[in-house]
Write an enzyme that holds these catalytic residues in place. Structure first.
Site, PDB file in Angstrom:
ATOM      1  CG  ASP A  48      -1.507   1.463   1.494  1.00  0.00           C
ATOM      2  OD1 ASP A  48      -2.907   1.261   0.992  1.00  0.00           O
ATOM      3  OD2 ASP A  48      -1.135   1.468   2.277  1.00  0.00           O
ATOM      4  CE  LYS A 101      -2.157   5.215   0.676  1.00  0.00           C
ATOM      5  NZ  LYS A 101      -2.035   4.625   2.334  1.00  0.00           N
TER       6      LYS A 101
END
Lengths: 394, 394
Positions: free
Chosen positions: B192, B196
């Protein structure tokens, strides 16, 4: 795609030179054509023909489409900015006092002449708070904005709380390092953060407020007793500008020393750094931290504004134009610590309630609630030598 | 002055509902005409006629000019986004995996069709980092970007370091609170934050990088020995995505656990909060802190994007278009702590140098330098059960 900027710059001090250093390293489709400076005799690091003392050599040069104003004198800066905006030139300024004092008129001039005035560098150096309030939080319900907006005061408070220095020693050190003004009351008296608060609150809430009507008390009366009081309770003292929406139609604004608890993010903002804490209904707590002053950080903010002008950027002042619901208010009760010397003070200042009183040979204080209105009305009595006021956590 | 938006929304989960809550409180010149959801049988808090399972009822409705895409499935989200952008609709998305994986193609689609795709909500919830990199730091020399981009991992690490919990207990607590995915490896394995990072680095440096080529190791192998090692040295361990310009033409990118010293601003980012630290030549250290996830913070970022579409806002991708000088590189040496089980590891992984070796009954570790390239090549060996890798301060 970008418009070529031909720049006339007023001032060539720390920020001006920082800016020039930055521009040199970049290929930005812009040119600095002329510097107007006050002292023609000073040695400069650039060719002499770039410098003049005649303001009109910038303001009446039609080729110059952008004025960068970096001088100290707020009145002179206002005259320059007015004339530039009225004659079709865009302006970038870092003069917080000038902007805070004349924001309503400057906004009208921009609307009238279709010009743009940007001033991110006027508030907390490199921290992009105006741009974010204007663009990003334009539809947020903003509960409050607070922070550390003055590097000099914060530096002094850090030296006191982290290194056990006295107020006087810390102030002297700050002055030696060039953080503090020669007249330190602008910093430690809370005037500098008040101008910044006025600008921030304007972009947060769409308000025009005369900074002279906003309360500011500083850290200049702080003494050992106050420091000990804070230490015993694991507080630090910070100088906090504060804007808070207290109802659908009212916003309070003030600058006061505040006792800060360990769980606040402002507790860890140390030395000359700045921080801006935005509390919003949906984004929750949002914090911006960075260098609040200095040639390069402020120069970088000014450069961002200059670069944005190449693409026609302007503040829309949407909150000012779309709603006039919010008003500046002072009907707000604060929980305060007030150390005082003269017993008369307690008769002259009206407390809503008093929860603690302390007497000793060396110091007396009360803890209680006073309305903001009352503090403003009795400011001169409260701010007398021998007294110190600071806000307490609820 | 603003354009009226007629919105079709995909998904009505936590973020979608948070967004709907926010929109209700505002008068924003926009209307949500239709929700496309996966499960038609679920009870909804809004009238049934607003919901459908047919994607084309949004994508082929000419009245809908704005698509808000808030679904989990990255492949489905990509199909929706492609079709919407190609048919003249602007899109707001919070799908980090979809954006990170297809950013180059999505950028081309925007150029080709003159449409706008905004995705602030995909990166660190309410923190406006994309907008600031795009608009405000468009001319800054950015040394590095790092931070805490994953709330679940950070929550677990906070529980371990501040409350002495075990990794297993902390993970379970995070899952109970809904911070962690059912398959926690996306969070604790660093996937994750890698998505980003890919997006952030793209807006910082004008790079398109396939996230599959970027190293990510997580905190899932962390054990008591590593925790003790950190504690003895007054470190905390944090999971840090990192982008750094190592020369005029090269940028390294990776996600690794890192030992953090007390003087780093990231040391105090606790629990599910996020922080982004930008180090720049002129602005110096700039830090953004806020809620990284949750319906309202992410909803507030999505709303800012929607609101910006009313004024025709689009990312300019200036850094991508203006210069192609920077490339993603892996020729970079990291100082690492590597706890391992099997002695073979030291033969299989090439160290540039080793400065410390430790053996005991319970654990063995080495401290030394390994190149990023080598870690990527030997990732599977290094990431075996019984090993843990973390970066050390230089």
């Amino acid at each position: 795609m970008s418009k070529k900027l031909t720049i006339g710059m007023f001032g060539f001090g720390v920020v001006g030179q920082g800016l020039y250093d930055i521009i040199k390293t970049k290929n930005l489709n812009l040119e600095i054509k002329k510097f107007v400076i006050k002292n023609a005799d000073k040695q400069r690091s650039l060719p002499a023909e770039l410098f003049t003392t005649d303001a009109d050599s910038i303001l009446e040069d039609d080729e110059i489409n952008t004025v960068v104003e970096l001088i100290d004198d707020a009145d002179a800066a206002f005259e320059i900015t007015k004339k530039a905006l009225s004659s079709g030139k865009n302006v970038v300024s870092a003069n917080k006092k000038m902007i805070a004092t004349h924001l309503e008129e400057l906004t009208e001039l921009q609307q009238q002449y279709g010009t743009s005035l940007l001033y991110e560098g006027a508030v907390c150096g490199s921290i992009p708070i105006i741009r974010n309030l204007e663009e990003y939080y334009d539809n947020e319900l903003l509960h409050s904005i607070s922070g550390i907006f003055n590097g000099s005061s914060n530096y002094i408070l850090s030296k006191i709380f982290n290194e056990g220095q006295s107020y006087e020693d810390a102030l002297q050190k700050a002055q030696e390092l060039g953080f503090a003004e020669t007249n330190p009351i602008l910093d430690v008296g809370g005037y500098d953060p008040k101008y910044k608060l006025t600008i921030v609150a304007s972009h947060a809430y769409g308000l025009f407020v005369d900074p002279d009507t906003i309360l500011n008390l500083g850290i200049d009366k702080l003494n050992d007793h106050d420091i000990r009081f804070a230490r015993e309770k694991n507080f630090k003292i910070k100088l906090i500008p504060f804007a808070k929406e207290i109802s659908n139609s009212e916003v309070v604004l003030y600058v006061l020393p505040r006792f800060i608890t360990k769980d606040s993010i402002l507790y860890n903002v140390e030395n000359e750094n700045n921080g801006v804490l935005v509390k919003a209904a949906f984004a929750d707590e949002q914090f911006f931290y960075g260098k609040g002053a200095g040639g390069h950080p402020t120069g970088s903010a000014v450069l961002s504004d200059i670069a944005a002008l190449r693409y026609g950027y302007r503040y829309e002042y949407k909150k000012h134009l779309e709603s006039q619901e919010l008003k500046y208010a002072t009907n707000y009760d604060l929980k305060l610590y007030l150390r005082y010397e003269d017993e008369d003070l307690l008769e002259n200042v009206e407390f809503k309630s008093i929860s603690e009183r302390f007497y000793s040979e060396n110091a007396k204080y009360v803890i209680g609630y006073i309305s903001l209105q009352e503090i403003i009305a009795k400011r001169d009595i409260i701010n007398q030598e021998g007294n110190f006021l600071a806000e307490l956590p609820f």
